[in-house]
Enzyme design. Structure first.
Site, PDB file in Angstrom:
ATOM      1  N   ALA A 149       7.796   4.234  -2.272  1.00 54.03           N
ATOM      2  CA  ALA A 149       6.778   4.079  -3.344  1.00 54.03           C
ATOM      3  C   ALA A 149       5.456   3.959  -2.665  1.00 54.03           C
ATOM      4  O   ALA A 149       4.529   3.231  -2.849  1.00 54.03           O
ATOM      5  CB  ALA A 149       6.992   2.773  -4.060  1.00 54.03           C
ATOM      6  N   HIS A 171       1.703   4.890  -1.351  1.00 50.88           N
ATOM      7  CA  HIS A 171       0.459   4.701  -1.784  1.00 50.88           C
ATOM      8  C   HIS A 171      -0.481   5.170  -0.729  1.00 50.88           C
ATOM      9  O   HIS A 171      -0.083   5.537   0.358  1.00 50.88           O
ATOM     10  CB  HIS A 171       0.173   3.352  -2.586  1.00 50.88           C
ATOM     11  CG  HIS A 171       0.428   2.412  -1.626  1.00 50.88           C
ATOM     12  ND1 HIS A 171      -0.090   2.020  -0.320  1.00 50.88           N
ATOM     13  CD2 HIS A 171       1.122   1.239  -1.712  1.00 50.88           C
ATOM     14  CE1 HIS A 171       0.200   0.727   0.219  1.00 50.88           C
ATOM     15  NE2 HIS A 171       1.026   0.460  -0.711  1.00 50.88           N
ATOM     16  N   GLY A 182      -2.422   3.479   1.218  1.00 48.29           N
ATOM     17  CA  GLY A 182      -2.230   2.635   2.335  1.00 48.29           C
ATOM     18  C   GLY A 182      -1.102   3.294   3.289  1.00 48.29           C
ATOM     19  O   GLY A 182      -1.406   3.553   4.637  1.00 48.29           O
ATOM     20  N   HIS A 183      -0.176   3.645   2.533  1.00 48.24           N
ATOM     21  CA  HIS A 183       1.125   4.342   3.602  1.00 48.24           C
ATOM     22  C   HIS A 183       0.576   5.656   4.088  1.00 48.24           C
ATOM     23  O   HIS A 183       0.487   6.172   5.083  1.00 48.24           O
ATOM     24  CB  HIS A 183       2.231   4.706   2.742  1.00 48.24           C
ATOM     25  CG  HIS A 183       2.998   3.545   2.238  1.00 48.24           C
ATOM     26  ND1 HIS A 183       3.033   3.205   0.852  1.00 48.24           N
ATOM     27  CD2 HIS A 183       3.877   2.380   2.946  1.00 48.24           C
ATOM     28  CE1 HIS A 183       3.752   1.924   0.818  1.00 48.24           C
ATOM     29  NE2 HIS A 183       4.217   1.686   1.919  1.00 48.24           N
ATOM     30  N   LYS A 233      -1.959  -5.527   6.795  1.00 48.02           N
ATOM     31  CA  LYS A 233      -1.566  -6.269   5.516  1.00 48.02           C
ATOM     32  C   LYS A 233      -0.303  -7.217   5.555  1.00 48.02           C
ATOM     33  O   LYS A 233      -0.668  -8.339   5.271  1.00 48.02           O
ATOM     34  CB  LYS A 233      -1.504  -5.430   4.396  1.00 48.02           C
ATOM     35  CG  LYS A 233      -1.075  -6.049   3.009  1.00 48.02           C
ATOM     36  CD  LYS A 233      -0.962  -5.180   1.930  1.00 48.02           C
ATOM     37  CE  LYS A 233      -0.341  -5.759   0.826  1.00 48.02           C
ATOM     38  NZ  LYS A 233       1.071  -6.191   0.845  1.00 48.02           N
ATOM     39  N   VAL A 262      -5.537  -1.389   3.607  1.00 51.27           N
ATOM     40  CA  VAL A 262      -6.411  -0.241   2.852  1.00 51.27           C
ATOM     41  C   VAL A 262      -6.500  -1.017   1.567  1.00 51.27           C
ATOM     42  O   VAL A 262      -5.495  -1.745   1.077  1.00 51.27           O
ATOM     43  CB  VAL A 262      -5.855   0.880   2.631  1.00 51.27           C
ATOM     44  CG1 VAL A 262      -6.473   1.758   1.739  1.00 51.27           C
ATOM     45  CG2 VAL A 262      -5.503   1.598   4.146  1.00 51.27           C
ATOM     46  N   LEU A 270      -3.803  -2.701  -1.237  1.00 49.60           N
ATOM     47  CA  LEU A 270      -2.727  -1.766  -1.792  1.00 49.60           C
ATOM     48  C   LEU A 270      -1.457  -2.212  -1.345  1.00 49.60           C
ATOM     49  O   LEU A 270      -0.901  -2.364  -0.452  1.00 49.60           O
ATOM     50  CB  LEU A 270      -2.993  -0.323  -1.161  1.00 49.60           C
ATOM     51  CG  LEU A 270      -4.261   0.420  -1.543  1.00 49.60           C
ATOM     52  CD1 LEU A 270      -4.190   1.818  -1.125  1.00 49.60           C
ATOM     53  CD2 LEU A 270      -4.582   0.287  -2.956  1.00 49.60           C
TER      54      LEU A 270
END
Length: 360
Positions: free
Chosen positions: A56, A58, A60-61, A177, A204, A212
């Site tokens: 999944a 986003h 951030g990844h 995070k 992020v 995120l």
């Protein structure tokens, strides 16, 4: 063993292994088995970097992958793992609910510069069923997230250890995070002599400040509005600490060894003088309490809403070395202000690093 922190490069450049603007990124190799991963040629004279995810993906990844791409260089190799680890979920419903979007994940990984995506099934990672021998997170893994999700960090460290052995990277990248997760991985690698560098990448956030997360998609617009109390609380606490420390410095610099309030009054700053005098004469160990109180006030306001209230799990000001609470007499050093809360059916976490005794 060292742990570093990098700021991700959000642009695509040829020198970082991504494709020129206007051209399609190269599709990364999709590897499903440990044998396929083992057969992946390692770059000669360059490094392999790994980014571990549960899918999944986003932005951030993507930032993690771009940062890994930059670190590995144009001749290096970036491997992204996508595996929803059942050992990290306390309830089967949470495991079933976690989004699985492999096709979209491959596109994201490609655009960010990944060379390969390792996406094994559960039977490939745990061929004999749930492992009888596991990594234990120890006391640090029983605090905060570990207290809220018993066994979570044991399952996380077990799969991270397996994936580090399988991917054999020179450097592995994780988001700040998940600060407690990053701290535990760093400690495991050091304590158990893994030959890999662990690098943390800053959180992020969306333009509204929300960190995120793959779970954000479950928030309704009204729930998202409530969830914004998390970053507001963290940044308000950061601002409070910075203001308090700046006021201390200003008071000391205005009239060293003398009447600080009088010194500021001479500058025609009566109100600032009163504030500075109060701060300067107060015990310096009030900063941790002020940080906690500032954040808690915002979270309590969100919890009192009639509709879509925030349900606080924890707010903690902790030492990043072991995630024990910072005492009120702490005058200097690093800290992490961490928060976890549920909005509707969605549980969110966030944190911010703080430095006591230094202007920010």
């Amino acid at each position: 063993m060292t742990t570093s922190s990098r700021t991700g490069n959000t642009g695509n450049t040829d020198s970082q292994g991504t494709t020129p603007q206007g051209t399609a990124p190269t599709t990364p190799a999709l590897l499903r088995t440990a044998a396929e991963l083992d057969a992946l040629p390692r770059p000669a004279g360059a490094e392999r970097a790994v980014v571990m995810t549960m899918g999944a993906l986003h932005e951030g990844h993507a930032t993690l992958i771009r940062t890994a791409r930059e670190a590995a260089g144009p001749n290096g190799q970036v491997v992204v793992t996508v595996f929803v680890n059942p050992l990290q979920f306390g309830e089967a419903a949470d495991l079933d609910r976690y989004p699985r979007t492999l096709d979209a994940d491959l596109e994201t990984a490609a655009a960010a510069g990944a060379d390969a995506v390792f996406a094994p099934g559960v039977d490939e990672v745990y061929p004999g069923g749930e492992p009888q021998v596991r990594i234990t997170a120890g006391p640090m893994g029983e605090r905060l997230e570990g207290a809220s999700r018993p066994g979570h960090f044991d399952g996380m460290l077990t799969v991270v250890a397996k994936l580090l052995h399988l991917t054999r990277p020179d450097e592995a990248f994780y988001g700040q995070k998940d600060a407690q997760q990053l701290a535990l991985i760093t400690r495991m690698v050091r304590d158990l002599n893994f030959g890999v560098r662990i690098t943390g990448v800053p959180t992020v956030r969306d333009p509204d400040g929300l960190a995120l997360s793959s779970r954000n998609r479950f928030l309704s617009p009204q729930e998202r509005h409530t969830a914004l109390a998390l970053p507001r609380a963290l940044f308000a606490a950061q601002d409070r600490l910075a203001a308090q420390q700046a006021l201390h410095e200003r008071a000391k610099a205005t009239a060293p060894g003398g009447d600080r309030a009088a010194g500021l009054n001479k500058l025609g700053e009566a109100r600032a003088a009163a504030d500075a005098q109060a701060v300067a004469l107060a015990r310096p160990n009030g900063a941790p309490a002020a940080v906690r109180a500032t954040a808690r006030a915002i979270l309590e306001e969100a919890a009192a809403r009639d509709r879509h209230p925030l349900v606080l799990d924890y707010l903690a000001l902790v030492d990043p070395a072991d995630f024990t609470e910072i005492p009120d007499d702490r005058e200097s050093g690093e800290a992490i202000l961490a928060v976890a809360a549920r909005v509707g059916e969605t549980r969110l976490i966030d944190n911010i690093p703080l430095t006591f005794g230094a202007l920010t």
